[in-house]
Design a protein around this motif. Structure first.
Motif, PDB file in Angstrom:
ATOM      1  N   PRO A 167       0.915  -1.242   0.077  1.00 25.38           N
ATOM      2  CA  PRO A 167       0.090  -0.042   0.114  1.00 25.38           C
ATOM      3  C   PRO A 167       0.826   1.294  -0.044  1.00 25.38           C
ATOM      4  CG  PRO A 167      -0.736  -1.617   1.731  1.00 25.38           C
ATOM      5  CD  PRO A 167       0.709  -2.147   1.005  1.00 25.38           C
ATOM      6  N   LEU A 168       0.351   2.208  -0.906  1.00 26.00           N
ATOM      7  CA  LEU A 168       1.203   3.515  -0.790  1.00 26.00           C
ATOM      8  C   LEU A 168       0.788   4.488   0.052  1.00 26.00           C
ATOM      9  CD1 LEU A 168       1.260   3.857  -4.639  1.00 26.00           C
ATOM     10  CD2 LEU A 168       2.960   2.840  -3.111  1.00 26.00           C
ATOM     11  N   PHE A 169      -0.486   4.556   0.447  1.00 24.41           N
ATOM     12  CA  PHE A 169      -0.886   5.655   1.246  1.00 24.41           C
ATOM     13  C   PHE A 169      -1.575   4.965   2.513  1.00 24.41           C
ATOM     14  CE2 PHE A 169      -0.975   7.428  -3.005  1.00 24.41           C
ATOM     15  CZ  PHE A 169      -0.381   8.453  -2.891  1.00 24.41           C
ATOM     16  N   LYS A 170      -1.606   5.791   3.778  1.00 17.67           N
ATOM     17  CA  LYS A 170      -2.333   5.257   4.612  1.00 17.67           C
ATOM     18  C   LYS A 170      -3.064   6.460   5.217  1.00 17.67           C
ATOM     19  CE  LYS A 170      -2.226   2.874   9.140  1.00 17.67           C
ATOM     20  NZ  LYS A 170      -1.965   2.984  10.396  1.00 17.67           N
ATOM     21  N   LEU A 171      -4.489   6.471   4.683  1.00 19.88           N
ATOM     22  CA  LEU A 171      -5.267   7.762   5.064  1.00 19.88           C
ATOM     23  C   LEU A 171      -5.751   7.990   6.295  1.00 19.88           C
ATOM     24  CD1 LEU A 171      -7.316   7.788   1.499  1.00 19.88           C
ATOM     25  CD2 LEU A 171      -5.324   9.111   2.076  1.00 19.88           C
ATOM     26  N   TRP A 172      -6.084   6.631   7.189  1.00 15.53           N
ATOM     27  CA  TRP A 172      -6.563   6.828   8.381  1.00 15.53           C
ATOM     28  C   TRP A 172      -5.386   6.677   9.199  1.00 15.53           C
ATOM     29  CZ3 TRP A 172      -6.585   2.904  12.232  1.00 15.53           C
ATOM     30  CH2 TRP A 172      -7.317   3.403  13.556  1.00 15.53           C
ATOM     31  N   LEU A 180      -9.309   0.086  -0.446  1.00 16.75           N
ATOM     32  CA  LEU A 180      -8.956  -0.208   0.775  1.00 16.75           C
ATOM     33  C   LEU A 180      -7.542  -0.399   1.342  1.00 16.75           C
ATOM     34  CD1 LEU A 180     -12.053  -2.696   1.779  1.00 16.75           C
ATOM     35  CD2 LEU A 180     -11.781  -0.340   2.002  1.00 16.75           C
ATOM     36  N   SER A 181      -6.746  -0.428   0.197  1.00 19.00           N
ATOM     37  CA  SER A 181      -5.397  -0.765   0.336  1.00 19.00           C
ATOM     38  C   SER A 181      -4.776   0.705   0.917  1.00 19.00           C
ATOM     39  CB  SER A 181      -4.657  -0.810  -0.969  1.00 19.00           C
ATOM     40  OG  SER A 181      -4.449   0.094  -1.644  1.00 19.00           O
ATOM     41  N   HIS A 182      -5.561   1.794   0.817  1.00 21.74           N
ATOM     42  CA  HIS A 182      -5.140   2.988   1.412  1.00 21.74           C
ATOM     43  C   HIS A 182      -5.617   3.314   2.469  1.00 21.74           C
ATOM     44  CE1 HIS A 182      -3.726   3.739  -2.903  1.00 21.74           C
ATOM     45  NE2 HIS A 182      -4.977   3.819  -3.433  1.00 21.74           N
ATOM     46  N   ARG A 183      -6.170   2.201   3.160  1.00 20.86           N
ATOM     47  CA  ARG A 183      -6.733   2.657   4.728  1.00 20.86           C
ATOM     48  C   ARG A 183      -7.430   3.771   4.716  1.00 20.86           C
ATOM     49  NH1 ARG A 183      -8.073  -0.900   8.505  1.00 20.86           N
ATOM     50  NH2 ARG A 183      -6.269  -1.962   8.381  1.00 20.86           N
ATOM     51  N   PRO A 184      -8.783   3.969   4.198  1.00 19.87           N
ATOM     52  CA  PRO A 184      -9.357   4.907   4.363  1.00 19.87           C
ATOM     53  C   PRO A 184     -10.298   4.888   5.678  1.00 19.87           C
ATOM     54  CG  PRO A 184     -10.368   3.412   2.845  1.00 19.87           C
ATOM     55  CD  PRO A 184      -9.171   3.115   2.857  1.00 19.87           C
ATOM     56  N   ALA A 185     -10.498   3.740   6.190  1.00 19.50           N
ATOM     57  CA  ALA A 185     -11.327   3.516   7.331  1.00 19.50           C
ATOM     58  C   ALA A 185     -10.634   2.748   8.569  1.00 19.50           C
ATOM     59  CB  ALA A 185     -12.482   2.714   7.200  1.00 19.50           C
ATOM     60  N   PRO A 186     -10.880   3.015   9.926  1.00 13.13           N
ATOM     61  CA  PRO A 186     -10.308   2.267  10.940  1.00 13.13           C
ATOM     62  C   PRO A 186     -10.446   0.948  11.007  1.00 13.13           C
ATOM     63  CG  PRO A 186     -11.843   4.025  11.778  1.00 13.13           C
ATOM     64  CD  PRO A 186     -11.937   4.049  10.343  1.00 13.13           C
ATOM     65  N   ALA A 233     -11.180   6.484  -2.139  1.00 12.29           N
ATOM     66  CA  ALA A 233     -10.559   6.284  -0.974  1.00 12.29           C
ATOM     67  C   ALA A 233     -10.467   7.537   0.219  1.00 12.29           C
ATOM     68  CB  ALA A 233      -9.014   5.536  -0.801  1.00 12.29           C
ATOM     69  N   LYS A 234      -9.956   8.662  -0.525  1.00 16.61           N
ATOM     70  CA  LYS A 234      -9.850  10.121   0.102  1.00 16.61           C
ATOM     71  C   LYS A 234     -11.448  10.559   0.586  1.00 16.61           C
ATOM     72  CE  LYS A 234      -5.586  11.671  -1.645  1.00 16.61           C
ATOM     73  NZ  LYS A 234      -5.035  12.748  -2.752  1.00 16.61           N
ATOM     74  N   LEU A 235     -12.172  10.095  -0.413  1.00 15.41           N
ATOM     75  CA  LEU A 235     -13.647  10.688  -0.137  1.00 15.41           C
ATOM     76  C   LEU A 235     -14.176   9.820   1.143  1.00 15.41           C
ATOM     77  CD1 LEU A 235     -16.420  12.085  -0.882  1.00 15.41           C
ATOM     78  CD2 LEU A 235     -16.840  10.177  -2.618  1.00 15.41           C
ATOM     79  N   LEU A 236     -13.847   8.451   0.939  1.00 16.33           N
ATOM     80  CA  LEU A 236     -14.563   7.587   2.293  1.00 16.33           C
ATOM     81  C   LEU A 236     -13.725   8.255   3.647  1.00 16.33           C
ATOM     82  CD1 LEU A 236     -14.356   4.156   0.951  1.00 16.33           C
ATOM     83  CD2 LEU A 236     -16.283   5.702   1.037  1.00 16.33           C
ATOM     84  N   ARG A 237     -12.386   8.697   3.560  1.00 17.55           N
ATOM     85  CA  ARG A 237     -11.790   9.065   4.695  1.00 17.55           C
ATOM     86  C   ARG A 237     -12.386  10.503   5.097  1.00 17.55           C
ATOM     87  NH1 ARG A 237     -10.848  11.271   8.509  1.00 17.55           N
ATOM     88  NH2 ARG A 237      -8.764  11.763   9.657  1.00 17.55           N
TER      89      ARG A 237
END
Length: 339
Positions: free
Chosen positions: A46-51, A155-161, A129-133
């Motif tokens: 995964p490249l980003f971790k939004l949460w 989901l690879s960008h971890r938008p949710a806890p 993913a950014k929208l869900l975050r």
């Protein structure tokens, strides 16, 4: 051959897809190895971790369901009433549709069932993913798994806890960013939990939902409408053709030999599979006239009603029927299956 595939998986090679492994073995450990090789190759790191551990304090838990199948599709067909019956006092639901609209009544029901509905087919995964975050989704539930139209990279960008998977795919996803898998004790016996990358959330009875508003048509068709013999025992298996493997087919052929006058009623999905099945029937020394193929019907109520013409539903193994088996039970015919 199966053995070459199994050896390749154990050696860490990309030799088999997730749905294929399900139809050729019920070895949960081997399936996990296969799926992890596939998942790592497809999704990488995964490249980003939004949460990043932020705490939300929403009065209603915000739950997003992500699926390509809010339309005429087995998952769409099974899930709709569960979404409609959610406790909206406690939960705020977002439907994220990543598939192609089909204009059906079912598709329209989904559009109305959620508090928020996002048509995300043409939205880049990171943007979604950014929208869900930004919406502060508490729980994101993937419904497609490793099937067609899936968007697990969102989901690879971890938008949710909390991120989980449910219903669309019958095994582990083998991905580090999926925390939970929703199942029941029959689908995943507790002693096999160790072969799943996710933590297992057990529903108390059965994991498979159903839309009880869909009932078989009151008019039962005649056997002759579908080319079935008036007399004789009808074994039925409307499962997808890729679930039919040689050892299983031999069992079915032995059944036909043991029960004079009986026929096997299968679903016709494509010409190649049909001709291969008939060729195999001949090789087993069984008259090909005893295999009857059914075509798709436009109305699901009529499809359910025709199950009543069969005497027994015989399931595939190791990849069993999900929707098909519950359809047979709904129509009132016995189902014989293997765990």
């Amino acid at each position: 051959s199966r053995q070459r595939i199994f050896e390749g998986i154990r050696a860490g090679k990309k030799v088999c897809g997730p749905l294929t492994i399900m139809s050729i073995t019920d070895d949960a450990e081997l399936a996990r190895q296969c799926i992890e090789i596939y998942a790592k190759d497809k999704y990488g790191e995964p490249l980003f971790k939004l949460w990043n551990g932020e705490k939300y304090a929403h009065r209603r838990k915000r739950v997003a369901f992500i699926s390509a199948d809010f339309r005429i599709h087995p998952v769409g067909y099974l899930l709709i009433e569960m979404i409609e019956n959610f406790d909206k006092e406690k939960f705020e639901l977002t439907g994220v549709f990543t598939g192609t609209p089909d204009g059906s009544d079912l598709w329209k029901r989904y559009r109305c069932a959620f508090d928020h509905y996002i048509d995300a087919k043409n939205m880049p995964s990171l943007e979604l993913a950014k929208l869900l975050r930004a919406m502060e989704i508490d729980i994101a539930i993937d419904l497609s798994g490793h099937t067609e139209g899936t968007r697990l990279d969102v989901l690879s960008h971890r938008p949710a806890p909390v991120q989980m998977t449910y219903l669309g795919f019958p095994g582990t996803l083998g991905l580090p960013f999926i925390d939970y898998l929703i199942a029941d004790p029959q689908i995943i016996p507790t002693e096999l939990k160790k072969h799943y990358a996710e933590k297992i959330l057990y529903l108390p009875h059965c994991y498979l939902p159903r839309d009880t508003s869909v009932v078989p048509s009151q008019i039962t068709p005649k056997r002759s409408d579908f080319g079935l013999p008036e007399e004789g025992f009808v074994f039925c298996s409307f499962n997808h053709d890729y679930k039919i493997n040689p050892p299983l087919f031999k069992v079915w052929m032995d059944l036909l030999k043991e029960v004079p006058g009986s026929v096997l009623w299968l679903m016709k999905l494509n010409d190649v599979a049909q001709s291969k099945l008939l060729e195999s029937t001949r090789n087993h020394g069984v008259d090909t006239g005893r295999i009857i193929f059914a075509s798709r019907l436009t109305q699901v109520e009529d499809h359910l009603a025709r199950y009543r013409l069969a005497n027994m539903f015989i399931d595939t193994f190791p990849y069993n029927g999900h929707t098909t088996a519950s359809d047979a039970l709904r129509a009132g015919i016995p189902v014989v299956t293997l765990s």
